[in-house]
Design an enzyme around this catalytic site. Structure first.
Site, PDB file in Angstrom:
ATOM      1  N   GLN A  75      83.802  94.726  17.781  1.00  0.00           N
ATOM      2  CA  GLN A  75      84.581  95.047  16.575  1.00  0.00           C
ATOM      3  C   GLN A  75      85.957  95.620  16.929  1.00  0.00           C
ATOM      4  O   GLN A  75      86.476  96.493  16.236  1.00  0.00           O
ATOM      5  CB  GLN A  75      83.799  96.013  15.684  1.00  0.00           C
ATOM      6  CG  GLN A  75      82.694  95.338  14.894  1.00  0.00           C
ATOM      7  CD  GLN A  75      83.230  94.220  14.003  1.00  0.00           C
ATOM      8  OE1 GLN A  75      84.320  94.300  13.455  1.00  0.00           O
ATOM      9  NE2 GLN A  75      82.451  93.158  13.879  1.00  0.00           N
ATOM     10  N   SER A  76      86.537  95.126  18.004  1.00  0.00           N
ATOM     11  CA  SER A  76      87.826  95.643  18.450  1.00  0.00           C
ATOM     12  C   SER A  76      88.954  95.320  17.465  1.00  0.00           C
ATOM     13  O   SER A  76      89.221  94.149  17.166  1.00  0.00           O
ATOM     14  CB  SER A  76      88.160  95.029  19.815  1.00  0.00           C
ATOM     15  OG  SER A  76      89.499  95.329  20.162  1.00  0.00           O
TER      16      SER A  76
END
Ligand SMILES: *Cc1c(COP(=O)(O)O)cnc(C)c1O
Length: 322
Positions: A75-76
């Protein structure tokens, strides 16, 4: 070389606004709470990485890159924004993501996919080797890759946050607010490194508190001091930062990076209920929970002299159902 002489590619909508948040201030028991809205930097749904990418992508362009390689967790926000920056500048994004992929293209991953990023899954220890190997492979095909280290937290990238502090200082001028403290989420440290450099250069009365979402305070203090010192050198300043100059609080991480905490989730709810603002469970929610706790325990003053710097991240909300 002065900071304004370094090449910068416009990617962010600046300056970002500052919101007064009286209802959240009341719930947190402080006289006043200002929030600097870097969730509104504009690039691909916003966030702090846009400011770093202005410097990093300028270097990529100067080097003639046609591909950008970076890394981050599933989920960068950094990976999403780097992929978007690449697309905006006509480059191909390759994302070497780490962690467990559960098969759901949701939140930031959905946006990575929409951006047509070439997503590959690696172990985080493999990034340097894998990125170098890929760059070599691309070179053999006549292409040119530019590698962005995790979070864009290099001395060059962090200069975006030195400029951000100059921007803030200008905005506060003439306002009756007496801001002395900045509180923000620290993940890879480049934002805080840039801020302490920016404070040193443009607003010496400002103190920066990083709320760690990932690592022990001592690890951060060393890393942030090093990045800030090297960044100062890039712009011709010879002063150095020591780990003792860096304040990081590491009591709000919870189980691990990327795992929400009950306190962080509560802060996310409070911000939405009080102000209609969205924070995320991985960075800004935990940092806001840290701010709340530091105010109530007296480790930060309740006189309205604290500004919270919203660094973005709300696309990750969609990956964590409630
Ligand atoms: C990357 C990120 C941070 C942390 O910034 P660093 O420079 O990596 O410390 C904070 N908040 C959000 C939303 C981020 O995406």
């Amino acid at each position: 070389m002065k900071i304004d002489d370094l090449p910068r590619t416009p990617l962010a909508h600046l300056p970002t606004p500052i919101d007064d948040c009286p209802r959240l201030a009341a719930v947190f028991g402080t006289d006043r709470l200002l929030i600097k809205r870097d969730d509104l930097t504009g690039l691909a749904m916003g966030g702090n990485k846009a400011r770093k990418l202005e410097f990093l992508m300028a270097e990529a362009q100067a080097k003639g890159a046609d591909t950008v390689i970076t890394t981050g967790g599933a989920q960068s926000n950094h990976a999403r924004m780097t992929a978007a920056a690449a697309r905006r500048l006509g480059m191909e994004p390759i994302l070497l993501l780490t962690g467990d992929f559960d098969g759901r293209w949701q939140g930031n991953l959905l946006l990575d996919r929409l951006l047509g990023a070439d997503v590959r899954w690696i172990d985080h220890r493999e990034f340097d080797d894998e990125a170098a190997r890929l760059a070599k492979e691309l070179k053999a095909q006549g292409r040119k890759a530019y590698i962005v280290p995790i979070g864009g937290s290099t001395p060059l990238g962090c200069l975006g946050y030195a400029l951000a502090v100059r921007e803030l200082a200008g905005q506060l001028e003439g306002k009756e607010a007496r801001i002395e403290w900045i509180v923000q989420a620290s993940g890879s440290g480049g934002t805080q490194a840039g801020m302490i450099l920016g404070a040193r250069l443009f607003a010496p009365h400002l103190k920066v508190v990083g709320i760690s979402v990932a690592r022990p305070a001592r690890w951060f203090a060393r890393r942030i001091a090093r990045i800030a010192t090297e960044a100062a050198r890039l712009i011709g300043e010879s002063f150095a930062f020591e780990p003792e100059d860096v304040r990081v609080e590491d009591g709000y991480i919870g189980a691990a990076y990327g795992v929400p905490t009950p306190e962080g989730d509560e802060a996310v709810s409070q911000a939405a209920l009080c102000e209609g603002l969205f924070f995320d469970p991985i960075y800004t929610g935990k940092a806001l929970a840290g701010l709340r706790d530091m105010l109530s325990s007296g480790r930060l003053p309740k006189d309205g002299s604290v500004l919270f710097w919203h660094t973005g991240g709300s696309p990750a909300l969609f990956a964590f159902e409630r």
